[in-house]
Design a protein around this motif. Structure first.
Motif, PDB file in Angstrom:
ATOM      1  N   TYR A   1       0.835  -1.197   0.000  1.00 22.27           N
ATOM      2  CA  TYR A   1       0.000   0.000   0.000  1.00 22.27           C
ATOM      3  C   TYR A   1       0.872   1.250   0.000  1.00 22.27           C
ATOM      4  CZ  TYR A   1      -3.401  -3.522   1.493  1.00 22.27           C
ATOM      5  OH  TYR A   1      -4.189  -4.640   1.564  1.00 22.27           O
ATOM      6  N   LEU A   2       0.597   2.169  -0.934  1.00 21.97           N
ATOM      7  CA  LEU A   2       1.333   3.424  -1.030  1.00 21.97           C
ATOM      8  C   LEU A   2       0.386   4.568  -0.664  1.00 21.97           C
ATOM      9  CD1 LEU A   2       3.249   2.829  -4.404  1.00 21.97           C
ATOM     10  CD2 LEU A   2       4.008   2.316  -2.061  1.00 21.97           C
ATOM     11  N   PHE A   3       0.616   5.183   0.488  1.00 18.83           N
ATOM     12  CA  PHE A   3      -0.270   6.242   0.967  1.00 18.83           C
ATOM     13  C   PHE A   3       0.236   7.639   0.594  1.00 18.83           C
ATOM     14  CE2 PHE A   3      -1.082   2.658   3.787  1.00 18.83           C
ATOM     15  CZ  PHE A   3      -2.461   2.623   3.791  1.00 18.83           C
TER      16      PHE A   3
ATOM     17  N   ARG B   1       7.207   9.176  -6.198  1.00 17.17           N
ATOM     18  CA  ARG B   1       7.644   8.687  -7.498  1.00 17.17           C
ATOM     19  C   ARG B   1       8.027   7.218  -7.391  1.00 17.17           C
ATOM     20  NH1 ARG B   1      10.945  12.176  -8.093  1.00 17.17           N
ATOM     21  NH2 ARG B   1      12.878  11.172  -7.428  1.00 17.17           N
ATOM     22  N   LEU B   2       7.503   6.419  -8.319  1.00 20.62           N
ATOM     23  CA  LEU B   2       7.810   4.998  -8.351  1.00 20.62           C
ATOM     24  C   LEU B   2       8.648   4.705  -9.592  1.00 20.62           C
ATOM     25  CD1 LEU B   2       7.224   2.288  -6.875  1.00 20.62           C
ATOM     26  CD2 LEU B   2       5.311   1.970  -8.458  1.00 20.62           C
ATOM     27  N   SER B   3       9.756   4.043  -9.400  1.00 24.61           N
ATOM     28  CA  SER B   3      10.651   3.753 -10.511  1.00 24.61           C
ATOM     29  C   SER B   3      11.257   2.367 -10.339  1.00 24.61           C
ATOM     30  CB  SER B   3      11.759   4.808 -10.598  1.00 24.61           C
ATOM     31  OG  SER B   3      12.506   4.843  -9.393  1.00 24.61           O
TER      32      SER B   3
ATOM     33  N   PHE C   1      10.360   3.405  -4.388  1.00 29.63           N
ATOM     34  CA  PHE C   1       9.348   4.442  -4.149  1.00 29.63           C
ATOM     35  C   PHE C   1       9.977   5.571  -3.344  1.00 29.63           C
ATOM     36  CE2 PHE C   1       5.987   6.348  -1.478  1.00 29.63           C
ATOM     37  CZ  PHE C   1       5.212   6.899  -2.492  1.00 29.63           C
ATOM     38  N   THR C   2       9.927   6.770  -3.919  1.00 27.63           N
ATOM     39  CA  THR C   2      10.486   7.951  -3.264  1.00 27.63           C
ATOM     40  C   THR C   2       9.354   8.906  -2.908  1.00 27.63           C
ATOM     41  OG1 THR C   2      12.479   7.759  -4.629  1.00 27.63           O
ATOM     42  CG2 THR C   2      12.148   9.838  -3.456  1.00 27.63           C
TER      43      THR C   2
END
Length: 340
Positions: A6-8, A12-14, A22-23
Motif C-alpha cells: 500500500y502506497l499512501f 515517485r515509483l521507478s 518508491f520515493t
C-alpha cells in the motif's frame, strides 16, 4: 511469498534493477527517504496518493504480473492498471460469452451470485442476533424473516432486472440493520454512496472497493475474462465480473470487519472528517482499516470440501475455479456460503 503493498504518500515509483523504488515527495517537492520493494515480493499495489511513474515502469510491472489499483483523495476507486492476461484461453472466452448471451444460462449464474450474497448476509445477521449479551437492543428477527422471504423468490426470478430488484431489496433490508449492530457509535441513516454522508457509509464504500479489487486480482489469476459478467451489466472501462464476485464476499470480508472494528472502538468519530466531497476517513484510520483487511484476507479456515485450511483470499480464487467449471459444463456452480 508475494504480498499486497500500500502506497499512501504522494511520490515517485521507478525501477532500480529488479527492485521497485518508491520515493515520497511532499507538497514542496522535497524528496523523502526512498523505500525499496523487491519485485518478487509484490503481488499488487494499492495507491492512495498521487503517483509519478513512466511507461517503462508500467512495462516492467506488466512483465512481472503486478497490478496497480488507484484510489482518489476521497477513497473512491478510480481504476486499475492490469497486466496482460496470461491465462486467458479461447475456449473459456467463448463459453463465458455464450453464457452471457443466452438469457437462460445467464440468469442461472446471476441467481447463484444473489443466492450466495443473501445467504452470507443472513449468516452475519443471525450471528449478531444471537449474541445474548446485546440481544435486548438488537432484535434483527424481522429483517432476517424479510430476507428469507426475498431469498425464496430468487430461483424464480425471470430475468436479470427482476433479480437486481430483489437483490436491491435484500441490501436495503440488510443496511437497515447496521445501526442496531454498531450501537450508538455511528448512525447510518440509509445508504449513501457518492459521496458517503457519514462514517458508516464511508466505511462501506471504502471496504466494498477493497473487496472488488481483491476479487479482480483473483480473477486475473484464472482463465476468466473480468469484463464479461452475469449479474451486473458489462460496461465500458470496468471489470464487471469482479462486481458479481464481490457480492458474495462483501458480507463476510467487509461488513464483519466494519462491525468488529467499530464495536471494539478501533474506529471512532474522531477518525473521520466532513468535507464538501462527503465523509472521509483520516489517513491513520485508513491505514488501520487496510491493515485489518489485509490480515483478514490472510486468515485461514478449514475448508469442508478440500479438508485443509485455506485463506479467505484463496476462497475467492476457488470461487473463480467453480465458475470456470460451470461455464465449461463440468459441474453446476454453487455459490460460497459461510458456515461459521
Amino acid at each position: 511469498m508475494k504480498q499486497t503493498k500500500y502506497l499512501f504518500n504522494p511520490g515517485r515509483l521507478s525501477r532500480q534493477d529488479n527492485t521497485l523504488k518508491f520515493t515520497p515527495v511532499d507538497e514542496d517537492g522535497t524528496e523523502g527517504q526512498p523505500r525499496f520493494l523487491p519485485v518478487e515480493q509484490v503481488s499488487d499495489l494499492y495507491v492512495f496518493g498521487s503517483l509519478d511513474a513512466n511507461s517503462a515502469l508500467y512495462n516492467f510491472l506488466g512483465k512481472e504480473g503486478i497490478a496497480v489499483h488507484f484510489f482518489d483523495y476521497y477513497e473512491h476507486y478510480t481504476g486499475s492498471f492490469m497486466p496482460r492476461e496470461y491465462l486467458l484461453a479461447g475456449k473459456m472466452q467463448v463459453e463465458q460469452t455464450k453464457h452471457y448471451l443466452a438469457a437462460k444460462k445467464r440468469i442461472e449464474v446471476a441467481r447463484a451470485f444473489v443466492e450466495g450474497a443473501a445467504c452470507n448476509i443472513l449468516r452475519v445477521l443471525k450471528y449478531y442476533n444471537n449474541r445474548s449479551a446485546d440481544r435486548r437492543d438488537r432484535d434483527l428477527t424481522d429483517a432476517i424473516a424479510t430476507i428469507d422471504r426475498l431469498l425464496l423468490s430468487v430461483p424464480t426470478a425471470p430475468d436479470v432486472p427482476t433479480l437486481m430488484g430483489i437483490e436491491g431489496n435484500i441490501r436495503q433490508t440488510y443496511y437497515g440493520c447496521f445501526d442496531a449492530i454498531v450501537g450508538e457509535t455511528f448512525t447510518m441513516n440509509g445508504r449513501s454512496k457518492r459521496p458517503p454522508q457519514n462514517e458508516l457509509n464511508a466505511l462501506i464504500s471504502f471496504g466494498n472497493m477493497l473487496c472488488y479489487t481483491a476479487c479482480l486480482g483473483m480473477i486475473y489469476h484464472t482463465q476468466l475474462n473480468p469484463t464479461i459478467s452475469f449479474l451486473h451489466e458489462p460496461g465500458a472501462r470496468r471489470y464487471s465480473l469482479a462486481l458479481d464476485m464481490a457480492e458474495i464476499f462483501k458480507p463476510i470480508l467487509i461488513d464483519r470487519l466494519i462491525f468488529r472494528m467499530v464495536n471494539k472502538r478501533q474506529l471512532q468519530a474522531s477518525d473521520f472528517r466532513m468535507e464538501t466531497g462527503g465523509c472521509v476517513m483520516k489517513e491513520a484510520a485508513r491505514k488501520r482499516f487496510l491493515q485489518e483487511f489485509d490480515a483478514s484476507l490472510k486468515e485461514t479456515i478449514k475448508h469442508r470440501s478440500l479438508g485443509r485450511s485455506v485463506s479467505y483470499k484463496h476462497l475467492i480464487k476457488l470461487e473463480c475455479y467453480k465458475l470456470q467449471k460451470h461455464l465449461l459444463g463440468m459441474e453446476t456452480y454453487r455459490p460460497f456460503k459461510a458456515w461459521w
